[in-house]
Design a protein around this motif. Structure first.
Motif, mmCIF file in Angstrom:
data_model
loop_
_atom_site.group_PDB
_atom_site.id
_atom_site.type_symbol
_atom_site.label_atom_id
_atom_site.label_comp_id
_atom_site.label_asym_id
_atom_site.label_seq_id
_atom_site.Cartn_x
_atom_site.Cartn_y
_atom_site.Cartn_z
ATOM 1 N N GLY A 120 -20.375 4.348 11.405
ATOM 2 C CA GLY A 120 -19.048 4.806 10.955
ATOM 3 C C GLY A 120 -17.938 3.893 11.426
ATOM 4 N N ALA A 121 -18.043 3.409 12.671
ATOM 5 C CA ALA A 121 -17.024 2.494 13.193
ATOM 6 C C ALA A 121 -17.013 1.180 12.414
ATOM 7 N N ALA A 122 -18.194 0.667 12.078
ATOM 8 C CA ALA A 122 -18.264 -0.587 11.320
ATOM 9 C C ALA A 122 -17.672 -0.415 9.921
ATOM 10 N N ILE A 123 -18.058 0.649 9.247
ATOM 11 C CA ILE A 123 -17.530 0.890 7.900
ATOM 12 C C ILE A 123 -16.036 1.168 7.949
ATOM 13 N N GLY A 124 -15.603 1.956 8.934
ATOM 14 C CA GLY A 124 -14.180 2.257 9.080
ATOM 15 C C GLY A 124 -13.347 1.027 9.395
ATOM 16 N N THR A 125 -13.871 0.154 10.247
ATOM 17 C CA THR A 125 -13.145 -1.069 10.588
ATOM 18 C C THR A 125 -13.016 -1.980 9.378
ATOM 19 N N LEU A 126 -14.090 -2.151 8.639
ATOM 20 C CA LEU A 126 -14.018 -2.989 7.427
ATOM 21 C C LEU A 126 -13.059 -2.405 6.405
ATOM 22 N N THR A 127 -13.107 -1.097 6.220
ATOM 23 C CA THR A 127 -12.197 -0.442 5.282
ATOM 24 C C THR A 127 -10.752 -0.571 5.752
ATOM 25 N N GLY A 128 -10.524 -0.399 7.049
ATOM 26 C CA GLY A 128 -9.168 -0.534 7.596
ATOM 27 C C GLY A 128 -8.604 -1.929 7.414
ATOM 28 N N PHE A 129 -9.411 -2.944 7.701
ATOM 29 C CA PHE A 129 -8.943 -4.317 7.503
ATOM 30 C C PHE A 129 -8.672 -4.602 6.027
ATOM 31 N N ALA A 130 -9.510 -4.099 5.150
ATOM 32 C CA ALA A 130 -9.293 -4.315 3.716
ATOM 33 C C ALA A 130 -8.005 -3.634 3.257
ATOM 34 N N LEU A 131 -7.768 -2.410 3.704
ATOM 35 C CA LEU A 131 -6.535 -1.708 3.327
ATOM 36 C C LEU A 131 -5.303 -2.387 3.918
ATOM 37 N N ALA A 132 -5.398 -2.838 5.168
ATOM 38 C CA ALA A 132 -4.266 -3.532 5.789
ATOM 39 C C ALA A 132 -3.953 -4.823 5.047
ATOM 40 N N TRP A 133 -4.983 -5.576 4.691
ATOM 41 C CA TRP A 133 -4.774 -6.810 3.940
ATOM 42 C C TRP A 133 -4.096 -6.522 2.603
ATOM 43 N N LEU A 156 -2.207 -3.902 1.805
ATOM 44 C CA LEU A 156 -0.827 -3.469 2.006
ATOM 45 C C LEU A 156 0.087 -4.643 2.349
ATOM 46 N N VAL A 157 -0.400 -5.574 3.146
ATOM 47 C CA VAL A 157 0.410 -6.743 3.470
ATOM 48 C C VAL A 157 0.686 -7.542 2.201
ATOM 49 N N LYS A 158 -0.313 -7.711 1.355
ATOM 50 C CA LYS A 158 -0.112 -8.442 0.097
ATOM 51 C C LYS A 158 0.873 -7.713 -0.820
ATOM 52 N N LEU A 159 0.765 -6.376 -0.879
ATOM 53 C CA LEU A 159 1.660 -5.609 -1.745
ATOM 54 C C LEU A 159 3.095 -5.588 -1.233
ATOM 55 N N LEU A 160 3.264 -5.508 0.082
ATOM 56 C CA LEU A 160 4.597 -5.351 0.653
ATOM 57 C C LEU A 160 5.262 -6.670 1.037
ATOM 58 N N THR A 161 4.570 -7.792 0.847
ATOM 59 C CA THR A 161 5.187 -9.081 1.130
ATOM 60 C C THR A 161 6.346 -9.285 0.164
ATOM 61 N N GLY A 162 7.489 -9.560 0.701
ATOM 62 C CA GLY A 162 8.666 -9.764 -0.142
ATOM 63 C C GLY A 162 9.453 -8.498 -0.398
ATOM 64 N N VAL A 163 8.893 -7.322 -0.103
ATOM 65 C CA VAL A 163 9.645 -6.083 -0.294
ATOM 66 C C VAL A 163 10.734 -5.993 0.759
ATOM 67 N N PHE A 164 10.370 -6.338 1.991
ATOM 68 C CA PHE A 164 11.345 -6.335 3.056
ATOM 69 C C PHE A 164 12.036 -7.685 3.074
#
Length: 145
Positions: free
Chosen positions: A109-122, A124-132
């Motif tokens: 669960g930790a491995a799957i959660g970590t991979l999912t978290g990094f993918a979601l963070a990446w 969100l960073v791509k989507l929000l780049t330039g918004v701020f």
């Protein structure tokens, strides 16, 4: 519209306001006003305390979810354990089976959660780049040292 000048920004802003006043609802601000607005925005707030609170809540959720899954596994395998006991399995063997399952669930669960978290963070960073606020130009960064 941006104006690049060597004159003081406040004086340029006053002259620009006088120039565009006949056109109606045109707002003129100088770099100092823009900097005060930006530095008071949400992106300038220190969110370390909120981050620690969220990480603590996430850790509690991991522990709770793992315990819940193990408890469900106990309830689901009650019949299997009764059969294994009837076939001669000792309590120590049943306990070893159960305690070996917990780390597998936790690590998987930790491995799957970590991979999912990094993918979601990446994402969100791509989507929000330039918004701020846009990043400063390289010449401004190098000139401030």
């Amino acid at each position: 519209m941006l104006l690049k000048t060597t004159a003081p920004p406040e004086r340029v802003a006053v002259a620009a306001r006088a120039t565009v006043a006949p056109f109606g609802a045109v707002k003129v601000t100088d770099i100092g006003q823009a900097q005060r607005v930006i530095s008071s925005s949400l992106t300038a707030i220190d969110l370390r305390g909120l981050t620690q609170l969220e990480l603590g809540a996430a850790a509690l959720m991991v522990v709770g979810a793992t315990g819940f899954i193990i408890a469900l596994g106990f309830a689901d395998r009650r019949r299997t354990f009764a059969i294994l006991t009837a076939l001669g399995a000792r309590h120590r063997q049943l306990g070893a089976f159960l305690w070996s399952e917990a780390p597998v669930l936790l690590l998987g669960g930790a491995a799957i959660g970590t991979l999912t978290g990094f993918a979601l963070a990446w994402m969100l960073v791509k989507l929000l780049t330039g918004v701020f606020d846009p990043p400063p130009s390289a010449s401004l960064c190098l000139g401030s040292f």
